[in-house]
Write an enzyme that holds these catalytic residues in place. Structure first.
Site, PDB file in Angstrom:
ATOM      1  N   ALA A   1      10.731  35.302  20.751  1.00  0.00           N
ATOM      2  CA  ALA A   1       9.764  34.331  21.190  1.00  0.00           C
ATOM      3  C   ALA A   1       8.509  34.952  21.210  1.00  0.00           C
ATOM      4  CB  ALA A   1      10.096  34.052  22.888  1.00  0.00           C
TER       5      ALA A   1
ATOM      6  N   ARG B   1      14.656  23.573  14.537  1.00  0.00           N
ATOM      7  CA  ARG B   1      14.745  23.416  16.012  1.00  0.00           C
ATOM      8  C   ARG B   1      13.361  22.843  16.654  1.00  0.00           C
ATOM      9  NH1 ARG B   1      16.678  29.186  18.098  1.00  0.00           N
ATOM     10  NH2 ARG B   1      16.874  27.891  20.097  1.00  0.00           N
TER      11      ARG B   1
ATOM     12  N   PRO C   1      12.398  39.915  23.015  1.00  0.00           N
ATOM     13  CA  PRO C   1      12.834  39.688  23.984  1.00  0.00           C
ATOM     14  C   PRO C   1      14.150  38.828  23.965  1.00  0.00           C
ATOM     15  CG  PRO C   1      10.951  38.574  23.653  1.00  0.00           C
ATOM     16  CD  PRO C   1      11.047  39.453  22.767  1.00  0.00           C
ATOM     17  N   ASN C   2      14.996  39.139  24.953  1.00  0.00           N
ATOM     18  CA  ASN C   2      16.309  38.463  25.093  1.00  0.00           C
ATOM     19  C   ASN C   2      17.339  38.720  23.890  1.00  0.00           C
ATOM     20  OD1 ASN C   2      15.784  37.143  27.449  1.00  0.00           O
ATOM     21  ND2 ASN C   2      14.365  36.073  26.231  1.00  0.00           N
TER      22      ASN C   2
ATOM     23  N   ASP D   1      -1.918  41.660  16.017  1.00  0.00           N
ATOM     24  CA  ASP D   1      -3.282  42.654  15.890  1.00  0.00           C
ATOM     25  C   ASP D   1      -2.563  44.103  15.504  1.00  0.00           C
ATOM     26  OD1 ASP D   1      -4.818  40.573  16.162  1.00  0.00           O
ATOM     27  OD2 ASP D   1      -5.350  41.021  18.236  1.00  0.00           O
TER      28      ASP D   1
ATOM     29  N   HIS E   1       6.012  33.271  18.275  1.00  0.00           N
ATOM     30  CA  HIS E   1       5.371  32.038  18.543  1.00  0.00           C
ATOM     31  C   HIS E   1       4.229  32.214  19.575  1.00  0.00           C
ATOM     32  CE1 HIS E   1       9.060  31.062  16.920  1.00  0.00           C
ATOM     33  NE2 HIS E   1       9.802  31.131  18.072  1.00  0.00           N
TER      34      HIS E   1
ATOM     35  N   TYR F   1      22.803  31.790  18.049  1.00  0.00           N
ATOM     36  CA  TYR F   1      22.640  33.246  17.628  1.00  0.00           C
ATOM     37  C   TYR F   1      23.964  34.060  17.175  1.00  0.00           C
ATOM     38  CZ  TYR F   1      18.520  32.042  19.819  1.00  0.00           C
ATOM     39  OH  TYR F   1      17.224  31.311  20.314  1.00  0.00           O
TER      40      TYR F   1
ATOM     41  N   HIS G   1      14.875  35.865  11.423  1.00  0.00           N
ATOM     42  CA  HIS G   1      15.227  35.064  12.623  1.00  0.00           C
ATOM     43  C   HIS G   1      16.644  34.599  12.311  1.00  0.00           C
ATOM     44  CE1 HIS G   1      11.184  34.627  14.354  1.00  0.00           C
ATOM     45  NE2 HIS G   1      10.812  34.523  13.010  1.00  0.00           N
TER      46      HIS G   1
ATOM     47  N   ARG H   1      25.742  34.950  24.703  1.00  0.00           N
ATOM     48  CA  ARG H   1      25.209  33.748  25.304  1.00  0.00           C
ATOM     49  C   ARG H   1      24.806  33.066  24.032  1.00  0.00           C
ATOM     50  NH1 ARG H   1      23.035  35.198  30.781  1.00  0.00           N
ATOM     51  NH2 ARG H   1      25.076  35.867  31.585  1.00  0.00           N
TER      52      ARG H   1
ATOM     53  N   ASN I   1      12.635  41.261  14.302  1.00  0.00           N
ATOM     54  CA  ASN I   1      12.708  40.096  14.785  1.00  0.00           C
ATOM     55  C   ASN I   1      11.934  39.975  16.165  1.00  0.00           C
ATOM     56  OD1 ASN I   1      13.638  37.556  16.126  1.00  0.00           O
ATOM     57  ND2 ASN I   1      15.948  37.767  15.648  1.00  0.00           N
TER      58      ASN I   1
ATOM     59  N   GLU J   1       9.806  39.493   8.490  1.00  0.00           N
ATOM     60  CA  GLU J   1      10.106  38.963   9.810  1.00  0.00           C
ATOM     61  C   GLU J   1      11.655  38.233   9.556  1.00  0.00           C
ATOM     62  OE1 GLU J   1       6.745  36.215  11.104  1.00  0.00           O
ATOM     63  OE2 GLU J   1       8.667  34.934  11.945  1.00  0.00           O
TER      64      GLU J   1
HETATM   65  O1  CA2 Z   1      16.327  32.694  15.642  1.00  0.00           O
HETATM   66  C1  CA2 Z   1      15.706  33.788  16.272  1.00  0.00           C
HETATM   67  O2  CA2 Z   1      16.237  34.955  15.806  1.00  0.00           O
HETATM   68  C2  CA2 Z   1      14.642  33.718  17.219  1.00  0.00           C
HETATM   69  O3  CA2 Z   1      13.616  34.849  16.851  1.00  0.00           O
HETATM   70  C3  CA2 Z   1      15.314  33.888  18.705  1.00  0.00           C
HETATM   71  C4  CA2 Z   1      14.193  33.851  19.781  1.00  0.00           C
HETATM   72  C5  CA2 Z   1      13.722  32.458  19.773  1.00  0.00           C
HETATM   73  O4  CA2 Z   1      12.727  32.724  20.857  1.00  0.00           O
HETATM   74  C6  CA2 Z   1      12.969  32.432  18.149  1.00  0.00           C
HETATM   75  O5  CA2 Z   1      12.463  31.105  18.359  1.00  0.00           O
HETATM   76  C7  CA2 Z   1      14.264  32.408  17.208  1.00  0.00           C
HETATM   77  C8  CA2 Z   1      15.131  33.903  20.931  1.00  0.00           C
HETATM   78  C9  CA2 Z   1      15.998  35.274  21.301  1.00  0.00           C
HETATM   79  C10 CA2 Z   1      17.146  34.828  22.270  1.00  0.00           C
HETATM   80  O6  CA2 Z   1      18.086  35.687  22.192  1.00  0.00           O
HETATM   81  C11 CA2 Z   1      19.190  35.232  22.862  1.00  0.00           C
HETATM   82  C12 CA2 Z   1      20.425  35.709  22.277  1.00  0.00           C
HETATM   83  C13 CA2 Z   1      21.532  35.477  23.053  1.00  0.00           C
HETATM   84  C14 CA2 Z   1      21.691  34.684  23.951  1.00  0.00           C
HETATM   85  C15 CA2 Z   1      20.581  33.843  24.446  1.00  0.00           C
HETATM   86  C16 CA2 Z   1      19.212  34.306  23.797  1.00  0.00           C
END
Ligand code: CA2
Length: 158
Positions: free
Chosen positions: A78, A108, A10-11, A88, A81, A23, A101, A18, A75, A99
């Site tokens: 979220a 963090r 997600p995201n 599963d 976690h 990222y 990140h 952003r 990847n 995996e």
């Molecule tokens: O560092 C990573 O790749 C994460 O998997 C990214 C997740 C975060 O919840 C993990 O703890 C670490 C968040 C992805 C959000 O992606 C965005 C990308 C651009 C702008 C905002 C969010």
């Protein structure tokens, strides 16, 4: 020739738009294009899927267990976690996976240190930005090259 699946949680569709401090500046499309080219240069096929929905990621893992996919790079974002469902699914299909990140989840907030997938993974890459995906694909290719050749491969087919 093997099939590698890259899953983005997600995201991650917001990449490049952003929070570049966490990222980076690359878009997801640019990353996926580079990964497909990297796999193709090594004679493999790579598909990518991003979803904001947990069930779609679970279903993608389940499908991969049946459609001949040889390796998954994920990847989970979220869901790393929180998702026992994703854990599963990986445990059920038994496919090798790495995996990834973009950020260093250990540098963090404390809640990002826990991963529900990491102990099932071949390995975890964290904090190297988009390069981490490329290193994971190279590691996947290496892993696939170590497999016992099947009958077709022994006869010289890929
Ligand atoms: O560092 C990573 O790749 C994460 O998997 C990214 C997740 C975060 O919840 C993990 O703890 C670490 C968040 C992805 C959000 O992606 C965005 C990308 C651009 C702008 C905002 C969010």
């Amino acid at each position: 020739m093997a099939d590698i699946l890259v899953l983005h949680g997600p995201n991650l569709n917001l990449l490049g738009r952003r929070e570049p401090q966490h990222y980076g500046h690359d878009t997801l499309a640019a990353i996926d294009q580079r990964l497909a080219a990297l796999a193709a240069a090594h004679g493999h096929r790579l598909r990518s899927l991003q979803s904001n929905a947990e069930h779609e990621l679970v279903e993608a893992v389940q499908r991969a267990g049946e459609d001949g996919t040889a390796f998954i790079v994920i990847n989970p974002a979220a869901y790393t976690h929180s998702s026992i469902a994703l854990r599963d699914a990986f445990a059920a299909v038994g496919l090798p996976f790495i995996e990834v990140h973009l950020s260093n989840i250990h540098a963090r907030e404390p809640f990002r240190r826990r991963s529900y997938l990491a102990d099932l993974a071949c390995g975890v890459i964290s904090g190297l930005g988009p390069k981490g995906y490329e290193l994971a694909v190279l590691a996947a290719i290496d892993h696939l090259a170590q497999r016992t050749p099947d009958r077709g491969a022994r006869r010289g087919h890929s």
